[in-house]
Design a protein around this motif. Sequence first.
Motif, PDB file in Angstrom:
ATOM      1  N   VAL A  77       0.862  -1.095   0.056  1.00 26.49           N
ATOM      2  CA  VAL A  77      -0.126  -0.147  -0.132  1.00 26.49           C
ATOM      3  C   VAL A  77       0.762   1.303  -0.114  1.00 26.49           C
ATOM      4  CG1 VAL A  77      -1.882   1.246   1.203  1.00 26.49           C
ATOM      5  CG2 VAL A  77      -1.748  -1.248   1.267  1.00 26.49           C
ATOM      6  N   VAL A  78       0.794   2.085  -1.027  1.00 26.08           N
ATOM      7  CA  VAL A  78       1.297   3.339  -1.158  1.00 26.08           C
ATOM      8  C   VAL A  78       0.844   4.391  -0.941  1.00 26.08           C
ATOM      9  CG1 VAL A  78       2.956   4.694  -2.858  1.00 26.08           C
ATOM     10  CG2 VAL A  78       3.353   1.878  -2.473  1.00 26.08           C
ATOM     11  N   GLY A  79       0.778   5.348  -0.150  1.00 25.88           N
ATOM     12  CA  GLY A  79      -0.052   6.720  -0.050  1.00 25.88           C
ATOM     13  C   GLY A  79       0.535   7.818  -0.417  1.00 25.88           C
ATOM     14  N   PHE A  80       0.046   9.038  -0.285  1.00 26.06           N
ATOM     15  CA  PHE A  80       0.612  10.335  -0.608  1.00 26.06           C
ATOM     16  C   PHE A  80       0.207  11.200   0.332  1.00 26.06           C
ATOM     17  CE2 PHE A  80      -0.656   8.145  -4.470  1.00 26.06           C
ATOM     18  CZ  PHE A  80       0.387   8.110  -5.350  1.00 26.06           C
ATOM     19  N   ARG A  81       1.513  12.074   0.825  1.00 24.59           N
ATOM     20  CA  ARG A  81       1.277  12.825   2.012  1.00 24.59           C
ATOM     21  C   ARG A  81       0.632  14.466   1.641  1.00 24.59           C
ATOM     22  NH1 ARG A  81       4.175  11.509   6.472  1.00 24.59           N
ATOM     23  NH2 ARG A  81       5.591   9.919   6.217  1.00 24.59           N
ATOM     24  N   GLU A  82       0.337  14.918   2.507  1.00 29.66           N
ATOM     25  CA  GLU A  82      -0.389  16.273   2.161  1.00 29.66           C
ATOM     26  C   GLU A  82       0.607  17.215   1.391  1.00 29.66           C
ATOM     27  OE1 GLU A  82      -2.488  20.002   4.612  1.00 29.66           O
ATOM     28  OE2 GLU A  82      -1.651  18.339   5.610  1.00 29.66           O
ATOM     29  N   GLY A  83       0.004  17.886   0.576  1.00 31.61           N
ATOM     30  CA  GLY A  83       0.876  18.685  -0.486  1.00 31.61           C
ATOM     31  C   GLY A  83       0.961  18.004  -1.888  1.00 31.61           C
ATOM     32  N   GLY A  84       0.725  16.529  -1.904  1.00 32.06           N
ATOM     33  CA  GLY A  84       0.962  15.924  -3.237  1.00 32.06           C
ATOM     34  C   GLY A  84       2.003  16.281  -4.091  1.00 32.06           C
ATOM     35  N   GLU A 157      -5.268   1.204 -13.313  1.00 32.91           N
ATOM     36  CA  GLU A 157      -4.981  -0.086 -12.685  1.00 32.91           C
ATOM     37  C   GLU A 157      -4.655  -0.913 -13.864  1.00 32.91           C
ATOM     38  OE1 GLU A 157      -8.769  -1.291 -10.913  1.00 32.91           O
ATOM     39  OE2 GLU A 157      -8.577   0.098  -9.450  1.00 32.91           O
ATOM     40  N   GLY A 158      -3.756  -1.799 -13.625  1.00 28.85           N
ATOM     41  CA  GLY A 158      -3.132  -2.815 -14.675  1.00 28.85           C
ATOM     42  C   GLY A 158      -1.947  -2.311 -15.201  1.00 28.85           C
ATOM     43  N   ASP A 159      -1.571  -1.000 -14.881  1.00 28.33           N
ATOM     44  CA  ASP A 159      -0.287  -0.550 -15.487  1.00 28.33           C
ATOM     45  C   ASP A 159       0.802  -1.159 -14.949  1.00 28.33           C
ATOM     46  OD1 ASP A 159      -1.835   0.999 -17.415  1.00 28.33           O
ATOM     47  OD2 ASP A 159      -1.397   2.862 -16.247  1.00 28.33           O
ATOM     48  N   LEU A 160       2.017  -1.083 -15.587  1.00 35.28           N
ATOM     49  CA  LEU A 160       3.369  -1.587 -14.984  1.00 35.28           C
ATOM     50  C   LEU A 160       4.179  -0.182 -14.693  1.00 35.28           C
ATOM     51  CD1 LEU A 160       4.203  -4.623 -17.302  1.00 35.28           C
ATOM     52  CD2 LEU A 160       3.087  -4.714 -15.129  1.00 35.28           C
ATOM     53  N   ILE A 161       4.639  -0.574 -13.625  1.00 40.29           N
ATOM     54  CA  ILE A 161       5.483   0.644 -13.005  1.00 40.29           C
ATOM     55  C   ILE A 161       6.863   0.384 -12.566  1.00 40.29           C
ATOM     56  CG2 ILE A 161       3.544   2.100 -12.658  1.00 40.29           C
ATOM     57  CD1 ILE A 161       3.735   1.189  -9.642  1.00 40.29           C
ATOM     58  N   ASP A 162       7.548   0.985 -12.552  1.00 39.38           N
ATOM     59  CA  ASP A 162       9.131   1.012 -11.787  1.00 39.38           C
ATOM     60  C   ASP A 162       9.077   1.889 -10.510  1.00 39.38           C
ATOM     61  OD1 ASP A 162       9.767  -0.264 -13.763  1.00 39.38           O
ATOM     62  OD2 ASP A 162      11.116   1.212 -14.804  1.00 39.38           O
ATOM     63  N   VAL A 163       9.594   1.067  -9.479  1.00 37.19           N
ATOM     64  CA  VAL A 163       9.584   1.750  -8.119  1.00 37.19           C
ATOM     65  C   VAL A 163      10.740   1.772  -7.789  1.00 37.19           C
ATOM     66  CG1 VAL A 163       8.482   1.982  -5.712  1.00 37.19           C
ATOM     67  CG2 VAL A 163       7.105   0.955  -7.734  1.00 37.19           C
ATOM     68  N   SER A 164      11.325   2.720  -7.145  1.00 35.05           N
ATOM     69  CA  SER A 164      12.869   2.805  -6.751  1.00 35.05           C
ATOM     70  C   SER A 164      12.784   3.702  -5.346  1.00 35.05           C
ATOM     71  CB  SER A 164      13.803   3.663  -7.561  1.00 35.05           C
ATOM     72  OG  SER A 164      13.375   5.060  -7.768  1.00 35.05           O
ATOM     73  N   LYS A 227       8.789  -3.065 -13.199  1.00 32.63           N
ATOM     74  CA  LYS A 227       7.600  -3.839 -13.839  1.00 32.63           C
ATOM     75  C   LYS A 227       6.606  -4.512 -12.809  1.00 32.63           C
ATOM     76  CE  LYS A 227       9.703  -4.902 -18.119  1.00 32.63           C
ATOM     77  NZ  LYS A 227      10.073  -5.682 -19.388  1.00 32.63           N
ATOM     78  N   LEU A 228       6.411  -3.784 -11.768  1.00 32.68           N
ATOM     79  CA  LEU A 228       5.405  -4.065 -11.023  1.00 32.68           C
ATOM     80  C   LEU A 228       4.117  -3.824 -11.211  1.00 32.68           C
ATOM     81  CD1 LEU A 228       7.311  -3.128  -7.618  1.00 32.68           C
ATOM     82  CD2 LEU A 228       7.080  -5.382  -8.647  1.00 32.68           C
ATOM     83  N   LYS A 229       2.870  -4.568 -10.817  1.00 33.83           N
ATOM     84  CA  LYS A 229       1.652  -4.231 -11.420  1.00 33.83           C
ATOM     85  C   LYS A 229       0.838  -3.453 -10.458  1.00 33.83           C
ATOM     86  CE  LYS A 229      -2.407  -6.498 -13.311  1.00 33.83           C
ATOM     87  NZ  LYS A 229      -3.024  -7.962 -13.472  1.00 33.83           N
ATOM     88  N   ILE A 230       0.065  -2.546 -10.891  1.00 34.32           N
ATOM     89  CA  ILE A 230      -0.811  -1.746 -10.174  1.00 34.32           C
ATOM     90  C   ILE A 230      -2.281  -2.496 -10.017  1.00 34.32           C
ATOM     91  CG2 ILE A 230      -2.315   0.411  -9.779  1.00 34.32           C
ATOM     92  CD1 ILE A 230      -0.060   1.937 -10.972  1.00 34.32           C
ATOM     93  N   VAL A 239      -4.780   6.016  -2.111  1.00 35.60           N
ATOM     94  CA  VAL A 239      -3.868   5.005  -2.026  1.00 35.60           C
ATOM     95  C   VAL A 239      -3.341   4.307  -3.425  1.00 35.60           C
ATOM     96  CG1 VAL A 239      -3.805   4.906   0.401  1.00 35.60           C
ATOM     97  CG2 VAL A 239      -5.207   3.122  -1.043  1.00 35.60           C
ATOM     98  N   LEU A 240      -2.391   3.709  -3.681  1.00 35.90           N
ATOM     99  CA  LEU A 240      -2.151   2.634  -4.659  1.00 35.90           C
ATOM    100  C   LEU A 240      -1.811   1.467  -3.975  1.00 35.90           C
ATOM    101  CD1 LEU A 240       0.388   4.685  -6.882  1.00 35.90           C
ATOM    102  CD2 LEU A 240      -2.086   4.107  -7.199  1.00 35.90           C
ATOM    103  N   MET A 241      -2.254   0.272  -4.713  1.00 35.32           N
ATOM    104  CA  MET A 241      -1.826  -0.968  -4.083  1.00 35.32           C
ATOM    105  C   MET A 241      -1.081  -1.665  -5.220  1.00 35.32           C
ATOM    106  SD  MET A 241      -5.583  -2.480  -2.491  1.00 35.32           S
ATOM    107  CE  MET A 241      -6.255  -1.437  -1.137  1.00 35.32           C
ATOM    108  N   ILE A 242       0.197  -1.990  -5.113  1.00 35.94           N
ATOM    109  CA  ILE A 242       1.081  -2.442  -5.903  1.00 35.94           C
ATOM    110  C   ILE A 242       1.534  -3.758  -5.612  1.00 35.94           C
ATOM    111  CG2 ILE A 242       3.476  -2.028  -6.927  1.00 35.94           C
ATOM    112  CD1 ILE A 242       3.289   0.737  -6.124  1.00 35.94           C
TER     113      ILE A 242
END
Length: 269
Positions: A77-84, A157-164, A227-230, A239-242
């Motif tokens: 689970v990935v969230g976003f803080r205030e201010g974006g 949803e379904g997109d592939l992303i790179d997370v670092s 190449k992680l899937k959303i 929130v995003l679930m990856i």
Amino acid sequence: MAMAAVGVGGAVASLLPQRRRRGGTVTWSGAAACSGRRRASVAVRASYEAGVGVMATKVGMMTYFEPETGKPVPVTVVGFREGGNVVTQVKTAATDGYDAVQVGYHGVREDKLTRPELGHLGKAGAPPLKHLQEFRLTAVDSFEPGQPLDFADLFKEGDLIDVSGNTIGKGFQGGIKRHNFKRGLMTHGSKSHRQLGSIGAGTTPGRVYKGKKMPGRMGGTKTKIRKLKIVKIDNDLRVLMIKGAVPGKPGNLLRITPAKIVGKNIPKN
């Protein structure tokens, strides 16, 4: 004669045209330049992102059950803080030598930043932000300073992303934990249980080779998971679930970009 030849060779070498470097291009002066011979210029290729990305904060891991099949999926689970995420600067080849978009994230109080930082953000019309990162792109015409970036508009949803992000620091660790070495015997009089063992030969080479796997600091380095899937985007909770694991512990800063896929968003050549 041999000594004379060496002396002549050294004198001739000092008279040869010297190589000069200007702006990353190798040029030659003297006779070599007059003869028309040219060296190939050194080209530096930068790594471009497949698209603009965002910064986010790791919340933790959980199990997500697919609505259709009920299959359990491990997700982060990935969230976003205030201010974006806000565009704080647009760099172009004409002004900065390359095209990139600078993005700010995580709103903070003004007393948490220095005056130069506040001036830089104020020039873009952005609020005080803690983190700044660049996303190097091939075209930046559609971006302007102060523009907010919503993850729901950039990803689906379904997109592939790179997370670092930075991995969890483990401190100074031995060879067994750091490199998966096998331990020694625990019985039969063995006195070498978790020791590293031999690290080289004797007189030859008389040293330890560079790159030898030995005890040392483990973790705490920047890592990218590709190449992680959303799995799910929740606009209400923001929130995003990856699917799968991402670097770092809860609260860690993450950089999320569209996955680079050859033939789709990266040319094959």
